[in-house]
Design a protein around this motif. Structure first.
Motif, mmCIF file in Angstrom:
data_model
loop_
_atom_site.group_PDB
_atom_site.id
_atom_site.type_symbol
_atom_site.label_atom_id
_atom_site.label_comp_id
_atom_site.label_asym_id
_atom_site.label_seq_id
_atom_site.Cartn_x
_atom_site.Cartn_y
_atom_site.Cartn_z
ATOM 1 N N MET B 197 0.818 -1.214 0.000
ATOM 2 C CA MET B 197 0.000 0.000 0.000
ATOM 3 C C MET B 197 0.851 1.262 0.000
ATOM 4 O O MET B 197 0.366 2.345 -0.346
ATOM 5 C CB MET B 197 -0.939 0.019 1.214
ATOM 6 C CG MET B 197 -1.982 -1.071 1.225
ATOM 7 S SD MET B 197 -3.055 -1.108 -0.232
ATOM 8 C CE MET B 197 -4.166 0.226 0.129
ATOM 9 N N TYR B 200 1.230 3.643 -3.191
ATOM 10 C CA TYR B 200 0.135 4.403 -3.786
ATOM 11 C C TYR B 200 0.102 5.831 -3.279
ATOM 12 O O TYR B 200 0.586 6.123 -2.194
ATOM 13 C CB TYR B 200 -1.199 3.721 -3.469
ATOM 14 C CG TYR B 200 -1.313 2.345 -4.064
ATOM 15 C CD1 TYR B 200 -1.271 2.157 -5.443
ATOM 16 C CD2 TYR B 200 -1.443 1.224 -3.253
ATOM 17 C CE1 TYR B 200 -1.366 0.900 -5.993
ATOM 18 C CE2 TYR B 200 -1.544 -0.042 -3.788
ATOM 19 C CZ TYR B 200 -1.504 -0.206 -5.163
ATOM 20 O OH TYR B 200 -1.587 -1.440 -5.705
ATOM 21 N N ARG B 205 -4.681 5.431 -0.883
ATOM 22 C CA ARG B 205 -4.456 4.636 0.322
ATOM 23 C C ARG B 205 -5.513 4.960 1.382
ATOM 24 O O ARG B 205 -6.026 4.081 2.056
ATOM 25 C CB ARG B 205 -3.067 4.899 0.869
ATOM 26 C CG ARG B 205 -2.532 3.757 1.706
ATOM 27 C CD ARG B 205 -1.292 4.132 2.440
ATOM 28 N NE ARG B 205 -1.536 5.201 3.382
ATOM 29 C CZ ARG B 205 -1.027 6.414 3.284
ATOM 30 N NH1 ARG B 205 -0.226 6.727 2.278
ATOM 31 N NH2 ARG B 205 -1.314 7.330 4.194
ATOM 32 N N THR B 209 -8.303 2.669 3.278
ATOM 33 C CA THR B 209 -8.157 2.545 4.724
ATOM 34 C C THR B 209 -9.455 2.889 5.438
ATOM 35 O O THR B 209 -9.964 2.108 6.246
ATOM 36 C CB THR B 209 -7.053 3.497 5.242
ATOM 37 O OG1 THR B 209 -5.866 3.258 4.480
ATOM 38 C CG2 THR B 209 -6.775 3.234 6.721
ATOM 39 N N ILE B 215 -6.946 -2.312 3.471
ATOM 40 C CA ILE B 215 -5.532 -2.269 3.858
ATOM 41 C C ILE B 215 -5.238 -3.240 4.999
ATOM 42 O O ILE B 215 -4.141 -3.785 5.113
ATOM 43 C CB ILE B 215 -5.131 -0.813 4.247
ATOM 44 C CG1 ILE B 215 -3.608 -0.673 4.293
ATOM 45 C CG2 ILE B 215 -5.755 -0.402 5.573
ATOM 46 C CD1 ILE B 215 -3.142 0.778 4.445
#
Ligand SMILES: Nc1ncnc2c1ncn2[C@@H]1O[C@H](COP(=O)(O)OP(=O)(O)O)[C@@H](O)[C@H]1O
Ligand SMILES: [Mg+2]
Lengths: 327, 269
Positions: B197, B200, B205, B209, B215
């Motif tokens: 992750m 990115y 991200r 999340t 994530i």
């Protein structure tokens, strides 16, 4: 067995935009049109009846059946079948009904017929000996043997319908719904299926509702008919009553033995003359056939005659066309 | 309950037998799926060899991450085949869902067995291969806790993506037009979490999340198993949230599914 009271089903149908950016506009704004597929329908059906549910395409027959079988939730009204409200206790309810939709199959496409039936035995938890009895009875009546081991995808429409009828009855349902069971079949196949339906109703006492737009189905099978059009129930009663109320028009064909200038007779109209042959039309309510014949034979010398009963098809077509039943 | 389980097995049996009837088509499918996955990973490997590592992740570590998603998504695709939104939408329009409602068997079990895409076995197999390659390229210090947790991580991903399938399938009760949005989320999500992750941009991200918490399914468990530091400074519980995320997603999507069923408007004749 079935109580239906003020039943309604309305569908909101999306109107789709056309032209430029139609997709985006469809997402953003929606316009609806209301379709009253079933509009204030009430009826009661007793255990053991075989009722014909008749109407042209788009009348609301399938929608009614779908509510009766719990597939659709009514927009309004009450519905009690077998002591249950179909869409509320689905699993218990469907365990005791059989349903066949003429244009679909409940069988597994790639399985041989017999394996589909065996799978349904487990689905409905039919005891093994009961399953065997039913299977052998239906195999005989429907002549399933030649294709029991053929995959469903290779069956003809008539064969598939026979297999589906068997599948719908293996668990001894008290109630059978048939939605256009003879659609698309040839005369012989239709006849065989009609005989089977009659057998199931008479010998097993199964209550049956049969939708169709084939009037011969109704004429051969049902004492009671309900007629629906545009979602409204137009008639509910005995087939004979329907005839008496709406088909005043029996015909008497007479071959005169001489040429007559005037062939009129009281109680009937002359609707056609062809040489010495005269066609009278008369209504059941004003005069009987034998009375009319005796009146004519008192006045004229007759060589031959024949009474022609109007067929139910013409009667119902008149009802639709002339809106005889609308209030 | 026992009746339901027995029927699940029988109905699956039907699916498997049906597919094996079309033997050639089946093996071609298997081959095509396997090749696709291999090619995808080969192109990744080529890129990685150029750079040796991306953002502190070695080739082996990325393979570990990638393999896990591949395996989990493959299993999900197999088990939840019947809920595959595109496919399920077709079945609804064909009237199959009416037939399901007419049988005295749990609806979800019947939909699960509408299909059982055996060709996914190729995806799973290749995934296992990539995962093993990954293991050999990393120096993981295995502890019993890590070993025990690994199946839960895979299971969580299966639940999570299965949940997305269920949501997509439910949407087809209303419309088949918006289905693409859901597919982007499902396939895009699985693609995204196949890579670390940290590569990115922030907004992407954050999306994965706080909005779709993917994530925690793969990235954080991998940090824990590979003993890598957390660049985003989450609490130390973060690697162990995977089962929670998976189960909650599945539970919510099944609730939505039940809601959708009550709004089902049978179509067709
Ligand atoms: N799911 C649905 N959504 C929208 N309209 C429907 C739906 N099902 C049926 N209709 C409409 O309701 C009316 C009655 O249909 P139906 O009950 O299938 O008629 P029949 O079976 O008598 O031919 C038709 O106008 C049809 O287009
Ligand atoms: Mg219909």
């Amino acid at each position: 067995m079935i109580q239906v009271h003020n039943l309604h089903k309305h569908f909101k149908v999306t109107r789709h935009h056309q032209g430029r950016l139609a997709g985006v506009r469809n997402l953003l704004t929606r316009e609806y049109r209301l379709v009253k597929a079933v509009d204030n329908v009430s009826f009661t059906i007793q255990t053991g009846e075989l009722v014909g549910y008749l109407g042209p395409n788009g009348a609301g027959k399938s929608t009614t059946i779908k509510m009766l079988t719990g597939l659709l939730v009514p927009t309004g009204g009450d519905l009690v079948v077998n002591g249950r409200i179909p869409h509320q206790s689905r699993q218990q309810y469907v365990a005791n009904i059989g349903v066949v939709f003429g244009q679909r199959t409940t069988l597994w496409w790639d399985l041989p017929v017999i394996e589909s039936l065996e799978l349904l035995q487990h689905v409905y938890r039919v005891p093994a000996d009961r399953f065997r009895q039913n299977l052998s009875e239906f195999t005989d009546l429907l002549d399933l043997k030649p294709f029991l081991h053929t995959p469903v995808r290779s069956l003809s429409l008539g064969q598939r319908m026979r297999a589906d009828l068997c599948a719908a009855l293996l668990h001894d349902p008290a109630l059978l719904f048939l939605d256009e069971p003879t659609i698309g079949l040839d005369v012989v196949a239709k006849e065989r299926i009609r005989q089977f339906i009659q057998h199931v109703n008479r010998e097993r006492g199964t209550t049956i509702i049969l939708t169709t737009h084939d009037l011969q189905d109704v004429e051969k099978l049902c004492e009671r008919v309900m007629i629906i059009d545009h979602g409204r129930l137009l008639f509910d009663g005995q087939l004979n009553d329907l005839r008496e109320r709406f088909d005043g028009r029996r015909e008497l064909l007479v071959d005169m033995a001489e040429a007559y200038e005037d062939v009129s007779v009281e109680g009937a109209q002359v609707v056609a003359r062809d040489g010495w042959q005269v066609t009278y039309q008369f209504s059941r309510s004003s005069v009987t056939a034998s009375e009319l014949i005796s009146r004519i034979s008192q006045r004229y010398r007759i060589r031959d005659l024949a009474v022609r009963e109007p067929d139910i098809e013409a009667t119902i077509r008149r009802i639709y066309e002339e809106r005889l039943l609308e209030t | 309950m026992r009746h339901t389980l027995t029927l699940y097995r029988r109905l699956l049996g039907v699916q498997i037998r049906s597919q094996l009837q079309y033997r050639v088509a089946f093996f071609m499918d298997l081959l095509a799926t396997g090749l696709t996955v291999c090619l995808e990973f080969a192109s990744l490997a080529l890129v990685l060899q150029r750079f040796q590592h991306i953002r502190g992740w070695t080739m082996g570590e990325v393979a570990f991450l990638y393999g896990m998603v591949e395996i989990a998504f493959g299993i999900m695709d197999l088990v939840f085949s019947g809920f595959d939104p595109g496919r399920f939408g077709q079945e609804v329009r064909r009237g199959t869902f009416d037939q399901i409602l007419l049988r005295p068997v749990n609806i979800t079990v019947q939909v699960l067995t509408l299909d059982f895409a055996l060709r996914r076995l190729a995806k799973i197999t290749v995934g296992i291969g990539i995962f093993i390659v990954g293991l050999q390229g990393t120096m993981i210090t295995w502890t019993p806790a890590k070993l025990l947790y690994l199946p839960f991580v895979l299971g969580s991903m299966v639940c999570f993506f299965g949940g997305l399938f269920v949501v997509g399938a439910t949407i087809t009760f209303w419309t088949v037009e918006s289905i693409e949005v859901m597919n982007i989320l499902t396939y895009g999500g699985s693609f995204t979490i196949s890579y670390p992750m940290s590569i990115y941009p922030d907004w992407l991200r954050r999306f994965f999340t706080y909005i779709v918490p993917a994530i925690f399914l793969n990235y954080y468990p991998a940090l824990y198993i590979l003993d890598k530091p957390d660049p985003f400074n989450f609490p130390p519980i973060a690697p162990f949230l995977a089962p929670l995320v998976g189960l909650i997603t599945l539970a919510l999507s099944l609730a939505f599914w039940r809601f959708g069923i009550t709004h089902y408007q049978s179509t067709g004749t």
